[in-house]
Design an enzyme around this catalytic site. Structure first.
Site, PDB file in Angstrom:
ATOM      1  CB  CYS A 136      -6.389 -23.081   3.564  1.00 19.78           C
ATOM      2  SG  CYS A 136      -4.938 -22.204   2.482  1.00 19.78           S
ATOM      3  CB  CYS A 148       3.666 -15.853  -7.637  1.00 24.74           C
ATOM      4  SG  CYS A 148       5.032 -16.967  -6.884  1.00 24.74           S
ATOM      5  CB  CYS A 169      -5.900 -21.105  -4.570  1.00 25.03           C
ATOM      6  SG  CYS A 169      -6.396 -22.803  -4.126  1.00 25.03           S
ATOM      7  CB  CYS A 172       0.323 -14.928  -5.834  1.00 26.70           C
ATOM      8  SG  CYS A 172      -0.302 -15.319  -4.083  1.00 26.70           S
ATOM      9  CB  CYS A 232       4.140 -13.887   0.030  1.00 27.55           C
ATOM     10  SG  CYS A 232       5.344 -15.001  -0.583  1.00 27.55           S
ATOM     11  CD  GLU A 282      -7.752 -12.620   3.639  1.00 29.73           C
ATOM     12  OE1 GLU A 282      -8.878 -11.941   3.577  1.00 29.73           O
ATOM     13  OE2 GLU A 282      -7.304 -13.375   2.744  1.00 29.73           O
TER      14      GLU A 282
HETATM   15  N1  SAH Z   1       3.790 -19.734  -1.101  1.00 29.85           N
HETATM   16  C1  SAH Z   1       3.235 -21.025  -1.137  1.00 29.85           C
HETATM   17  C2  SAH Z   1       2.029 -21.516  -0.500  1.00 29.85           C
HETATM   18  C3  SAH Z   1       0.750 -20.428  -0.784  1.00 29.85           C
HETATM   19  S1  SAH Z   1       0.070 -20.200  -2.310  1.00 29.85           S
HETATM   20  C4  SAH Z   1       3.455 -21.405  -2.598  1.00 29.85           C
HETATM   21  O1  SAH Z   1       3.319 -20.691  -3.553  1.00 29.85           O
HETATM   22  O2  SAH Z   1       3.435 -22.770  -2.724  1.00 29.85           O
HETATM   23  C5  SAH Z   1      -0.865 -21.601  -2.347  1.00 29.85           C
HETATM   24  C6  SAH Z   1      -1.290 -21.968  -3.914  1.00 29.85           C
HETATM   25  O3  SAH Z   1      -2.099 -21.119  -4.433  1.00 29.85           O
HETATM   26  C7  SAH Z   1       0.198 -22.115  -4.795  1.00 29.85           C
HETATM   27  O4  SAH Z   1       0.056 -23.317  -5.515  1.00 29.85           O
HETATM   28  C8  SAH Z   1      -0.096 -20.783  -5.674  1.00 29.85           C
HETATM   29  O5  SAH Z   1       0.546 -21.254  -6.825  1.00 29.85           O
HETATM   30  C9  SAH Z   1      -1.483 -20.815  -5.751  1.00 29.85           C
HETATM   31  N2  SAH Z   1      -2.178 -19.670  -6.013  1.00 29.85           N
HETATM   32  C10 SAH Z   1      -1.572 -18.108  -5.980  1.00 29.85           C
HETATM   33  N3  SAH Z   1      -2.176 -17.322  -6.379  1.00 29.85           N
HETATM   34  C11 SAH Z   1      -3.387 -17.776  -7.216  1.00 29.85           C
HETATM   35  C12 SAH Z   1      -4.470 -17.515  -8.025  1.00 29.85           C
HETATM   36  N4  SAH Z   1      -4.606 -16.201  -8.121  1.00 29.85           N
HETATM   37  N5  SAH Z   1      -5.231 -18.326  -8.231  1.00 29.85           N
HETATM   38  C13 SAH Z   1      -5.248 -19.917  -8.029  1.00 29.85           C
HETATM   39  N6  SAH Z   1      -3.954 -20.312  -7.327  1.00 29.85           N
HETATM   40  C14 SAH Z   1      -3.300 -19.438  -6.774  1.00 29.85           C
HETATM   41 FE1  SF4 Z   2       4.150 -15.986  -2.301  1.00 29.57          FE
HETATM   42 FE2  SF4 Z   2       1.727 -16.238  -3.423  1.00 29.57          FE
HETATM   43 FE3  SF4 Z   2       4.173 -16.794  -4.594  1.00 29.57          FE
HETATM   44 FE4  SF4 Z   2       3.046 -18.556  -2.927  1.00 29.57          FE
HETATM   45  S1  SF4 Z   2       2.166 -18.152  -4.789  1.00 29.57           S
HETATM   46  S2  SF4 Z   2       5.096 -17.801  -3.071  1.00 29.57           S
HETATM   47  S3  SF4 Z   2       2.190 -16.912  -1.436  1.00 29.57           S
HETATM   48  S4  SF4 Z   2       3.623 -14.873  -3.997  1.00 29.57           S
END
Ligand code: SAH
Ligand code: SF4
Length: 385
Positions: free
Chosen positions: A104, A115, A342, A118, A111, A91
């Protein structure tokens, strides 16, 4: 198979043109046709010699990603879903603002970092995107939107790119750097280094390499003020703990286009959002590094088992940081009616690493469920008009 010209930065294209017996200035012309004008058909590149057009027709293509759907949010945010093959989709999100347009961009199908908060992380990892697949997202968005919405025909639409879509960009470093160079190149998209941001969960050695190879603005997803909590939220922290991460950020500042690092902090109800957490964050960052804090209201999805912090708690948290002199903003949530906010980007990912199973085994997740299927609205595919 014909090579895809979107895979090359200008140096790469110059080398490719040399293999066709063509001079470097031809590569510049070609690069400008592709990226500045969005042209994929060599016959339409009117100032290229016929002989070169003939050679290109046999050896190369300009291949964007097949588009599966386009969703437009009530607030003007647009989300595209692109097919990257073998049941995977990624996306890309366009976020219009009064004074600029931000794109974005995704770097991986899924990934591997996993996390907890996420949606992409919950889906597991399938594969890295190629340079061409990363840059195709910008190529498509820029040329699809140019001239729409009352904009003058030649005016640039996207002046800000954030590598904050699906995936961990610094775990796809080899493909990322030529894509960044194409974004920055005056013959490509001509974006300022300050307006191209790589967001990372903290791949320390690659932060150092990025500083040397292609310094752009850096955002680091911190989410916790101490290692115990961060280990739990961002599993990569077990490999690169906070102290090492902050040292790498400090080194990055020597060559960064901005004189601060942005720390992202996703606000999770009852997990990392108390005034004590805010104080600990002040202690961690204040005297150590020039930074800005960006608090992100958590965008919930069913399988996470987590909740968004109430607004008052986010504001109280921000106040503690601000009172201590740390510049802090709270991110506005955009496009959540189309699941474009996000962390809601889940695309379609065939998990090849059993991330979901591993997470469940570690009992990091209360339950591992599928995500509701995104409505797929067929739209015309092919080169954008
Ligand atoms: N992998 C990279 C970039 C993609 S995620 C990273 O982790 O930085 C981009 C941003 O979205 C990151 O700051 C991440 O922590 C945030 N993010 C991920 N899941 C989220 C969620 N469910 N709600 C709000 N922010 C989120
Ligand atoms: Fe991967 Fe999501 Fe963690 Fe970014 S926030 S490193 S996209 S798992």
């Amino acid at each position: 198979m014909a090579v895809n010209l979107l895979d090359f930065d200008l140096d790469g294209l110059t080398a490719f043109c040399a293999t066709l017996g063509e001079k470097p200035f031809r590569a510049v012309q070609l690069f400008r046709w592709v990226h500045q004008r969005g042209v994929a058909d060599f016959d339409a590149m009117s100032d290229l010699a016929k002989s070169l057009r003939g050679k290109l027709a046999g050896a190369a293509v300009v291949r964007s990603l097949p588009l599966l759907s386009e969703h437009v949010s009530a607030d003007g945010t647009i989300k595209w879903l692109f097919d990257v093959g073998q049941g995977n989709a990624v996306e890309t999100v366009y976020i219009p603002e009064a004074d600029r347009g931000t794109l974005c961009v995704s770097s991986q199908a899924g990934c591997a970092v996993g996390c907890r908060f996420c949606s992409t992380g919950h889906q597991g990892f399938s594969r890295n995107l190629s340079t061409g697949e990363i840059i195709a997202q910008l190529w498509h968005a820029e040329h699809r939107l140019r001239g729409t919405g009352g904009r003058p025909a030649g005016e640039r639409v996207i002046d800000n790119v954030v590598m904050m879509g699906m995936g961990e960009p610094l775990q796809n470093y080899g493909a990322l750097v030529p894509a960044l160079r194409t974004m920055l190149d005056d013959h490509g998209y001509g974006l300022s280094r300050r307006r191209v941001t790589v967001s990372t969960s903290g791949v320390v050695p690659m932060i150092d390499r990025l500083r040397d190879d292609c310094p752009v603005a850096l955002a680091v997803s911190l989410h916790a003020p101490d290692d115990t909590l961060r280990d739990n939220l961002v599993p990569l922290n077990r490999k690169y703990p906070i102290a090492e991460l902050l040292d790498a950020c400090q080194r990055y500042l020597d060559r960064a286009p901005r004189d601060f690092i942005t720390f992202e902090y996703c606000m999770l109800d009852g997990v990392n959002d108390t005034p004590e957490h805010a104080q600990a964050l002040v202690q961690l960052l204040k005297a150590r590094i020039h930074c800005k804090l960006n608090l992100i209201p958590f965008n919930p999805f069913p399988a996470s088992g987590l909740k968004r912090s109430p607004r008052e708690r986010v504001l109280a948290f921000a106040r503690v940081l601000q009172d201590a002199g740390l510049v802090t903003t709270v991110r506005k949530t955009r496009g959540d009616d189309i699941d474009a906010a996000c962390g809601q980007l889940a695309g379609e990912v065939q998990d090849r690493t059993q991330v979901q199973e591993r997470m469940a085994r570690l009992r990091l997740l209360p339950a591992v469920g599928g995500r509701e299927v995104i409505a797929i609205v067929p739209v015309a595919t092919g080169a954008p008009s």
